[in-house]
Write a protein that holds these residues in place. Structure first.
Motif, PDB file in Angstrom:
ATOM      1  N   UNK A 182       0.825  -1.206   0.000  1.00 61.28           N
ATOM      2  CA  UNK A 182       0.000   0.000   0.000  1.00 61.28           C
ATOM      3  C   UNK A 182       0.862   1.259   0.000  1.00 61.28           C
ATOM      4  N   UNK A 183       0.678   2.116  -1.015  1.00 64.64           N
ATOM      5  CA  UNK A 183       1.472   3.343  -1.096  1.00 64.64           C
ATOM      6  C   UNK A 183       1.267   4.249   0.112  1.00 64.64           C
ATOM      7  N   UNK A 184       0.063   4.260   0.663  1.00 68.58           N
ATOM      8  CA  UNK A 184      -0.209   5.139   1.801  1.00 68.58           C
ATOM      9  C   UNK A 184       0.540   4.704   3.054  1.00 68.58           C
ATOM     10  N   UNK A 185       1.072   3.469   3.048  1.00 67.93           N
ATOM     11  CA  UNK A 185       1.787   2.960   4.227  1.00 67.93           C
ATOM     12  C   UNK A 185       3.061   3.737   4.501  1.00 67.93           C
ATOM     13  N   UNK A 186       3.575   4.467   3.505  1.00 69.59           N
ATOM     14  CA  UNK A 186       4.792   5.241   3.730  1.00 69.59           C
ATOM     15  C   UNK A 186       4.573   6.335   4.772  1.00 69.59           C
ATOM     16  N   UNK A 187       3.331   6.661   5.032  1.00 73.73           N
ATOM     17  CA  UNK A 187       3.035   7.653   6.056  1.00 73.73           C
ATOM     18  C   UNK A 187       2.981   7.079   7.453  1.00 73.73           C
ATOM     19  N   UNK A 188       3.156   5.773   7.580  1.00 68.11           N
ATOM     20  CA  UNK A 188       3.116   5.120   8.887  1.00 68.11           C
ATOM     21  C   UNK A 188       4.497   5.077   9.519  1.00 68.11           C
ATOM     22  N   UNK A 189       4.537   5.117  10.832  1.00 65.40           N
ATOM     23  CA  UNK A 189       5.780   4.872  11.544  1.00 65.40           C
ATOM     24  C   UNK A 189       6.014   3.367  11.649  1.00 65.40           C
ATOM     25  N   UNK A 190       7.229   3.021  12.056  1.00 65.65           N
ATOM     26  CA  UNK A 190       7.542   1.606  12.298  1.00 65.65           C
ATOM     27  C   UNK A 190       6.557   0.991  13.277  1.00 65.65           C
ATOM     28  N   UNK A 191       6.293   1.676  14.386  1.00 64.38           N
ATOM     29  CA  UNK A 191       5.373   1.146  15.395  1.00 64.38           C
ATOM     30  C   UNK A 191       3.961   1.004  14.846  1.00 64.38           C
ATOM     31  N   UNK A 192       3.521   1.966  14.019  1.00 63.61           N
ATOM     32  CA  UNK A 192       2.184   1.899  13.429  1.00 63.61           C
ATOM     33  C   UNK A 192       2.044   0.690  12.512  1.00 63.61           C
ATOM     34  N   UNK A 193       3.064   0.460  11.692  1.00 64.79           N
ATOM     35  CA  UNK A 193       3.019  -0.678  10.778  1.00 64.79           C
ATOM     36  C   UNK A 193       2.983  -1.997  11.525  1.00 64.79           C
ATOM     37  N   UNK A 194       3.781  -2.099  12.562  1.00 65.09           N
ATOM     38  CA  UNK A 194       3.796  -3.312  13.367  1.00 65.09           C
ATOM     39  C   UNK A 194       2.431  -3.553  14.006  1.00 65.09           C
ATOM     40  N   UNK A 195       1.834  -2.493  14.527  1.00 68.51           N
ATOM     41  CA  UNK A 195       0.517  -2.616  15.153  1.00 68.51           C
ATOM     42  C   UNK A 195      -0.544  -3.030  14.146  1.00 68.51           C
ATOM     43  N   UNK A 196      -0.483  -2.483  12.928  1.00 66.01           N
ATOM     44  CA  UNK A 196      -1.458  -2.832  11.897  1.00 66.01           C
ATOM     45  C   UNK A 196      -1.398  -4.319  11.579  1.00 66.01           C
ATOM     46  N   UNK A 197      -0.181  -4.859  11.488  1.00 68.54           N
ATOM     47  CA  UNK A 197      -0.061  -6.293  11.230  1.00 68.54           C
ATOM     48  C   UNK A 197      -0.571  -7.107  12.414  1.00 68.54           C
ATOM     49  N   UNK A 198      -0.201  -6.718  13.618  1.00 66.50           N
ATOM     50  CA  UNK A 198      -0.650  -7.444  14.804  1.00 66.50           C
ATOM     51  C   UNK A 198      -2.166  -7.424  14.948  1.00 66.50           C
ATOM     52  N   UNK A 199      -2.798  -6.365  14.471  1.00 67.94           N
ATOM     53  CA  UNK A 199      -4.245  -6.251  14.570  1.00 67.94           C
ATOM     54  C   UNK A 199      -4.980  -6.948  13.430  1.00 67.94           C
ATOM     55  N   UNK A 200      -4.233  -7.646  12.572  1.00 63.63           N
ATOM     56  CA  UNK A 200      -4.854  -8.430  11.515  1.00 63.63           C
ATOM     57  C   UNK A 200      -5.279  -7.644  10.293  1.00 63.63           C
ATOM     58  N   UNK A 201      -4.773  -6.408  10.144  1.00 60.94           N
ATOM     59  CA  UNK A 201      -5.160  -5.587   9.001  1.00 60.94           C
ATOM     60  C   UNK A 201      -4.368  -5.922   7.743  1.00 60.94           C
ATOM     61  N   UNK A 202      -3.329  -6.702   7.891  1.00 60.87           N
ATOM     62  CA  UNK A 202      -2.521  -7.133   6.753  1.00 60.87           C
ATOM     63  C   UNK A 202      -2.124  -8.582   6.962  1.00 60.87           C
ATOM     64  N   UNK A 203      -1.713  -9.227   5.873  1.00 58.41           N
ATOM     65  CA  UNK A 203      -1.497 -10.675   5.917  1.00 58.41           C
ATOM     66  C   UNK A 203      -0.052 -11.088   6.125  1.00 58.41           C
ATOM     67  N   UNK A 204       0.900 -10.285   5.630  1.00 57.96           N
ATOM     68  CA  UNK A 204       2.315 -10.664   5.746  1.00 57.96           C
ATOM     69  C   UNK A 204       3.150  -9.450   6.144  1.00 57.96           C
ATOM     70  N   UNK A 205       4.264  -9.748   6.789  1.00 60.79           N
ATOM     71  CA  UNK A 205       5.120  -8.691   7.329  1.00 60.79           C
ATOM     72  C   UNK A 205       6.559  -9.187   7.294  1.00 60.79           C
ATOM     73  N   UNK A 206       7.392  -8.578   6.443  1.00 61.46           N
ATOM     74  CA  UNK A 206       8.815  -8.904   6.387  1.00 61.46           C
ATOM     75  C   UNK A 206       9.517  -8.169   7.519  1.00 61.46           C
TER      76      UNK A 206
END
Length: 414
Positions: A243-267
């Protein structure tokens, strides 16, 4: 790591080299009859200010007369804080997460005459001209793909069958069709780090000396195995998998989004495990080794974890060396640091979640741990430039243009 990606960007070599010539000055924090050691570390979601103070308190209780003071860095990295302190003539005693190179090694104490260093992880891989300046607690592996088990079940995917980048891309297509954001990323340093975790696993497995050869001008990003990884990544962006809009997220925000089930994979690296454990999501998350265009399984791109150096201009060098020795050799201190950040060390075990155990198994099956250190240390500032070029793919740059941009930048630094 550095090449500890989430903790610090590439070391500001030139300012530090200049700072080394500044005379020591400033005040002292020493109490009457005691010694205060000033320590710079990076603060992260796992290694919090409270964590460090609790760990240091354990040392203080065993060493009366010594106080360990955590030097807060605010919004800047540990590297930048160290640079500032050296330039001000007010050197700290110990620093953590510093990228070591031949250019800045003289700023730090040579620990080669300390026999205990021989048993610390990856110490010789990080040596400079055969001398040991940096010692660490354990090692991280970073070429990992964490995945939402429910999302994979809904998409009819078997993680064990995803071995190539084409299979990885096809899996993302199925996940998108199932209603999931296929790949979680974010801004800050994460974009370039994830690319490195992916591409280095393949390229450096095929040729472990690739970075050293790039330093010698024998290879380039645009005319090597790195280009196909840029091409795959661009395809994922264009397909909406990243998602291009993800560049506006912080590291912590991205990690939380994955933990909350909003995305399927996380490198991400092995240090993600404690975050999943803390969120009580470990049993819902699986992990597999990074697919590549080459051998499977590939080597794991990794680095030394919790690396420490003693600053040469420390006013308490002997006490600082003793403190670092405790950090990397005391069994309780080792286990505490390993567990806090999901790191690993041969011969040391600690209670792990199901997810942590799965990561340990990947390490045991990996043919190698690929380290960028010593002669394979990239040019200073490379991580920042890589991050910039990878993020340019989100705003219209071509894979070839990004690779050529890296080559142009690298050549300009020599």
């Amino acid at each position: 790591m550095r090449n500890t990606w989430r903790r610090a960007c590439a070391f500001a070599v030139a300012p530090l080299v200049m700072a080394s010539a500044v005379a020591c000055g400033g005040g002292s924090d020493d109490d009457a009859g005691g010694t205060t050691l000033r320590v710079i570390v990076n603060i992260s979601p796992n290694l919090t200010e409270k964590y460090w103070n609790d760990l240091f308190s354990t040392y203080e209780k065993k060493h009366p007369g010594v106080k360990v003071k955590l030097e807060l860095t605010g919004t800047i990295s540990a590297n930048a804080k160290l640079t500032q302190d050296l330039a001000a003539g007010d050197p700290p005693d110990v620093a953590q997460q510093i990228s070591l190179s031949a250019e800045n090694a003289s700023l730090f104490a040579d620990l080669s005459d300390q026999p205990w260093t021989a048993d610390t992880p990856l110490v010789d891989q990080y040596a400079i001209d055969g001398k040991r300046y940096m010692v660490g607690v354990g090692q991280q592996i970073q070429s990992l793909v964490f995945y939402n088990k429910s999302a994979f079940a809904e998409a009819g995917l078997d993680a064990t069958q995803i071995r190539t980048l084409d299979q990885f891309g096809a899996a993302m297509g199925k996940l998108k069709s199932a209603g999931y954001k296929p790949l979680q990323t974010s801004g800050q340093w994460v974009t370039g780090a994830q690319f490195s975790m992916m591409a280095d696993a393949g390229v450096l497995t095929e040729n472990p000396k690739w970075t050293a050869e790039r330093n010698d001008g024998k290879v380039s990003f645009a005319d090597s195995g790195y280009l196909p990884y840029f091409e795959h990544y661009k395809k994922w962006i264009d397909s909406g998998y990243a998602d291009k809009s993800a560049l506006g997220l912080t590291y912590a925000d991205g990690q939380t989004a994955f933990l909350n089930g909003k995305s399927a994979m996380y490198i991400m690296g092995s240090y993600f495990v404690p975050a999943a454990d803390a969120a009580k999501k470990s049993d819902d998350i699986g992990v597999f080794t990074m697919p590549t265009d080459g051998a499977h399984p590939s080597g794991q791109f990794g680095n030394i974890s919790n690396p420490y150096v003693v600053v040469n201009k420390s006013r308490h060098k002997a006490e600082a060396i003793d403190f670092v020795k405790w950090l990397v050799t005391d069994p309780a201190a080792i286990k505490s640091q390993l567990a806090a950040d999901g790191n690993l060390r041969e011969g040391v075990s600690y209670p792990m979640s199901s997810l942590g155990t799965s990561v340990q198994q990947i390490l045991e099956k990996a043919p190698s741990v690929l380290v960028k250190a010593g002669p394979s240390q990239p040019v200073a500032g490379f991580s920042d430039e890589l991050n910039k070029q990878v993020q340019s793919l989100y705003t219209g740059a071509s894979p070839k243009g990004a690779a050529e941009g890296l080559d142009k930048w690298w050549n300009s630094q020599s």
